[in-house]
Design a protein around this motif. Structure first.
Motif, PDB file in Angstrom:
ATOM      1  N   SER A  29       7.045 -15.556  -9.403  1.00 53.03           N
ATOM      2  CA  SER A  29       7.171 -14.347 -10.228  1.00 53.03           C
ATOM      3  C   SER A  29       6.941 -13.064  -9.440  1.00 53.03           C
ATOM      4  N   TYR A  30       6.521 -13.158  -8.196  1.00 56.40           N
ATOM      5  CA  TYR A  30       6.294 -11.960  -7.385  1.00 56.40           C
ATOM      6  C   TYR A  30       7.625 -11.294  -7.004  1.00 56.40           C
ATOM      7  N   PRO A  31       7.622  -9.987  -6.809  1.00 60.37           N
ATOM      8  CA  PRO A  31       8.855  -9.278  -6.397  1.00 60.37           C
ATOM      9  C   PRO A  31       9.098  -9.409  -4.888  1.00 60.37           C
ATOM     10  N   TRP A  32       9.402 -10.631  -4.448  1.00 60.96           N
ATOM     11  CA  TRP A  32       9.585 -10.885  -3.020  1.00 60.96           C
ATOM     12  C   TRP A  32      10.796 -10.146  -2.446  1.00 60.96           C
ATOM     13  N   ALA A  33      11.809  -9.920  -3.269  1.00 60.14           N
ATOM     14  CA  ALA A  33      12.994  -9.212  -2.778  1.00 60.14           C
ATOM     15  C   ALA A  33      12.616  -7.816  -2.282  1.00 60.14           C
ATOM     16  N   PHE A  34      11.648  -7.203  -2.939  1.00 55.50           N
ATOM     17  CA  PHE A  34      11.172  -5.888  -2.510  1.00 55.50           C
ATOM     18  C   PHE A  34      10.568  -5.975  -1.110  1.00 55.50           C
ATOM     19  N   VAL A  35       9.785  -7.019  -0.859  1.00 49.61           N
ATOM     20  CA  VAL A  35       9.157  -7.184   0.453  1.00 49.61           C
ATOM     21  C   VAL A  35      10.222  -7.335   1.530  1.00 49.61           C
ATOM     22  N   GLU A  36      11.195  -8.198   1.259  1.00 50.86           N
ATOM     23  CA  GLU A  36      12.260  -8.429   2.241  1.00 50.86           C
ATOM     24  C   GLU A  36      13.025  -7.132   2.544  1.00 50.86           C
ATOM     25  N   LYS A  37      13.313  -6.375   1.504  1.00 50.93           N
ATOM     26  CA  LYS A  37      14.051  -5.117   1.679  1.00 50.93           C
ATOM     27  C   LYS A  37      13.245  -4.127   2.520  1.00 50.93           C
ATOM     28  N   GLU A  38      11.948  -4.027   2.254  1.00 52.50           N
ATOM     29  CA  GLU A  38      11.098  -3.095   2.991  1.00 52.50           C
ATOM     30  C   GLU A  38      10.967  -3.513   4.452  1.00 52.50           C
ATOM     31  N   LEU A  39      10.790  -4.815   4.689  1.00 48.59           N
ATOM     32  CA  LEU A  39      10.626  -5.296   6.064  1.00 48.59           C
ATOM     33  C   LEU A  39      11.889  -5.030   6.893  1.00 48.59           C
ATOM     34  N   VAL A  40      13.041  -5.348   6.321  1.00 41.07           N
ATOM     35  CA  VAL A  40      14.306  -5.166   7.046  1.00 41.07           C
ATOM     36  C   VAL A  40      14.637  -3.687   7.201  1.00 41.07           C
ATOM     37  N   GLY A  41      14.410  -2.914   6.135  1.00 37.22           N
ATOM     38  CA  GLY A  41      14.789  -1.508   6.165  1.00 37.22           C
ATOM     39  C   GLY A  41      13.953  -0.673   7.116  1.00 37.22           C
ATOM     40  N   SER A  42      12.666  -1.016   7.232  1.00 36.66           N
ATOM     41  CA  SER A  42      11.772  -0.209   8.073  1.00 36.66           C
ATOM     42  C   SER A  42      11.525  -0.832   9.435  1.00 36.66           C
ATOM     43  N   ASN A  43      11.880  -2.137   9.573  1.00 44.52           N
ATOM     44  CA  ASN A  43      11.595  -2.887  10.805  1.00 44.52           C
ATOM     45  C   ASN A  43      10.118  -2.751  11.187  1.00 44.52           C
ATOM     46  N   SER A  44       9.261  -2.761  10.156  1.00 46.59           N
ATOM     47  CA  SER A  44       7.818  -2.611  10.335  1.00 46.59           C
ATOM     48  C   SER A  44       7.105  -3.462   9.294  1.00 46.59           C
ATOM     49  N   THR A  45       5.883  -3.860   9.615  1.00 43.62           N
ATOM     50  CA  THR A  45       5.100  -4.682   8.676  1.00 43.62           C
ATOM     51  C   THR A  45       4.145  -3.819   7.848  1.00 43.62           C
ATOM     52  N   GLU A  46       4.437  -2.549   7.720  1.00 41.97           N
ATOM     53  CA  GLU A  46       3.558  -1.672   6.936  1.00 41.97           C
ATOM     54  C   GLU A  46       3.403  -2.184   5.505  1.00 41.97           C
ATOM     55  N   VAL A  47       4.497  -2.666   4.921  1.00 39.10           N
ATOM     56  CA  VAL A  47       4.420  -3.144   3.541  1.00 39.10           C
ATOM     57  C   VAL A  47       3.513  -4.371   3.437  1.00 39.10           C
ATOM     58  N   ILE A  48       3.475  -5.205   4.477  1.00 33.90           N
ATOM     59  CA  ILE A  48       2.563  -6.356   4.486  1.00 33.90           C
ATOM     60  C   ILE A  48       1.123  -5.879   4.410  1.00 33.90           C
ATOM     61  N   SER A  49       0.810  -4.875   5.196  1.00 34.50           N
ATOM     62  CA  SER A  49      -0.540  -4.313   5.195  1.00 34.50           C
ATOM     63  C   SER A  49      -0.887  -3.729   3.829  1.00 34.50           C
ATOM     64  N   GLN A  50       0.072  -3.044   3.216  1.00 34.41           N
ATOM     65  CA  GLN A  50      -0.172  -2.451   1.896  1.00 34.41           C
ATOM     66  C   GLN A  50      -0.432  -3.530   0.849  1.00 34.41           C
ATOM     67  N   ILE A  51       0.325  -4.615   0.912  1.00 31.08           N
ATOM     68  CA  ILE A  51       0.136  -5.714  -0.031  1.00 31.08           C
ATOM     69  C   ILE A  51      -1.216  -6.389   0.198  1.00 31.08           C
ATOM     70  N   LEU A  52      -1.584  -6.618   1.444  1.00 21.40           N
ATOM     71  CA  LEU A  52      -2.875  -7.245   1.749  1.00 21.40           C
ATOM     72  C   LEU A  52      -4.040  -6.388   1.252  1.00 21.40           C
TER      73      LEU A  52
END
Length: 319
Positions: A29-52
């Motif tokens: 049920s998590y919005p994983w598509a958002f994570v994938e889009k952010e990772l590819v679009g920014s080429n950075s793991t900033e969104v991973i840090s924000q989620i953690l």
């Protein structure tokens, strides 16, 4: 243009992650598509840090962590998305995984459900759905549905004496007591392990001890005199119509409640077995109790599986 500026819903999506994580929602049920889009679009793991920072690294996780297994699965899913994107590894992500890999599995965990007005209901629950011969040590969908409905129908709870039947882990009642203003609220159950857990959760959420009681209530033996002494103006119950064996006892109890006074009575059920539920409503009618199917809650506050049929009914004494 920054990622935050280009996606105005980013903050809401991060809160979605937090809400799902602390209530141990289904990983699908998590919005994983958002994570994938952010990772590819920014080429950075900033969104991973924000989620953690909203989940495993949040102070609430230190104080009241979801189960070890759940955290491990959640972090593994994040790693999978990161690896698929081709971004450089996030040290913070692997550090978080190392902590749960070495953690000991336990039979209990915490779940936290965020409230609209701020704060959260935090419950200690068993990891297993059935343990100690009962299903009452975990939160079920009907309890969440009834809690959402209660928040939209405050007139049945504010400044009223409320009795909850089969309180289980306490989600519905604690939500009512935390967000609304009942003059008195009585949690009840009959299983000793459930009552012990219920008292722990009431204390954990720091409810007003002057206005709240946790009592053993055996449906088969409670008398009309005892029910009159309780003096409930509103009676609620969630997920109590699941076992054909207890339906007859429940209907007899509801008959005593109706006879002892004229409270507003609301029963919320996940209709797992239509025959059992039909038997329940038929027994109500045979006992001179009518029911009306109510509209469910409009606002989705808590994350839970909404695929199952959940029905809230109000009971009336036949005139």
């Amino acid at each position: 243009m920054t990622a935050e500026a280009s996606d105005p819903n980013k903050e809401d999506i991060l809160m979605n992650f937090q809400s799902c994580f602390f209530s141990m929602g289904r990983l699908a049920s998590y919005p994983w598509a958002f994570v994938e889009k952010e990772l590819v679009g920014s080429n950075s793991t900033e969104v991973i840090s924000q989620i953690l920072n909203q989940t495993c690294c949040h102070p609430l996780c230190t104080a009241f962590p979801p189960s070890v297994r759940y955290r491990r699965l959640f972090l593994s899913e994040l790693i999978k998305r990161q690896e698929t994107s081709g971004c450089d590894p996030s040290d913070q992500l692997y550090d978080a995984l190392a902590q749960v890999i070495g953690a000991e599995e336990t039979t209990q965990c915490y779940k936290s459900y965020f409230l609209p007005g701020g704060g959260a209901v935090t419950l200690q629950e068993n990891v297993a759905l059935i343990s100690d011969g009962t299903t009452g040590l975990v939160t079920w969908e009907a309890a969440l549905n009834l809690a959402e409905w209660a928040l939209e129908n405050q007139q049945y709870f504010n400044n009223r004496s409320v009795l909850e039947l089969g309180s289980g882990a306490g989600l519905t009642g604690i939500t009512v007591c935390s967000s609304l203003t009942p003059s008195r609220f009585m949690f009840s159950d009959c299983h000793p392990k459930v009552l012990h857990k219920l008292r722990q959760n009431v204390a954990l959420n720091r409810l007003d001890q002057q206005a709240v009681q946790v009592e053993e209530l055996d449906w088969a033996f409670v008398t009309e005199e005892e029910l009159r002494a309780i003096g409930a103006e509103t009676v609620i119950a969630a997920d109590v119509v699941y076992d054909p064996v207890v339906v007859e006892t429940l209907v007899r109890l509801l008959s005593r409640i109706v006879a002892s006074s004229s409270p507003d009575i609301f029963i919320c059920s996940t209709v797992r077995n239509p025959d059992t539920y039909r038997d329940f409503t038929q027994r109500l009618e045979n006992a001179g109790i009518l029911h009306e199917v109510l509209s469910g809650p409009v606002r989705r506050i808590f994350p839970y599986n909404r695929v199952s049929q959940i029905e809230i009914i109000k009971l009336y004494k036949k005139t």
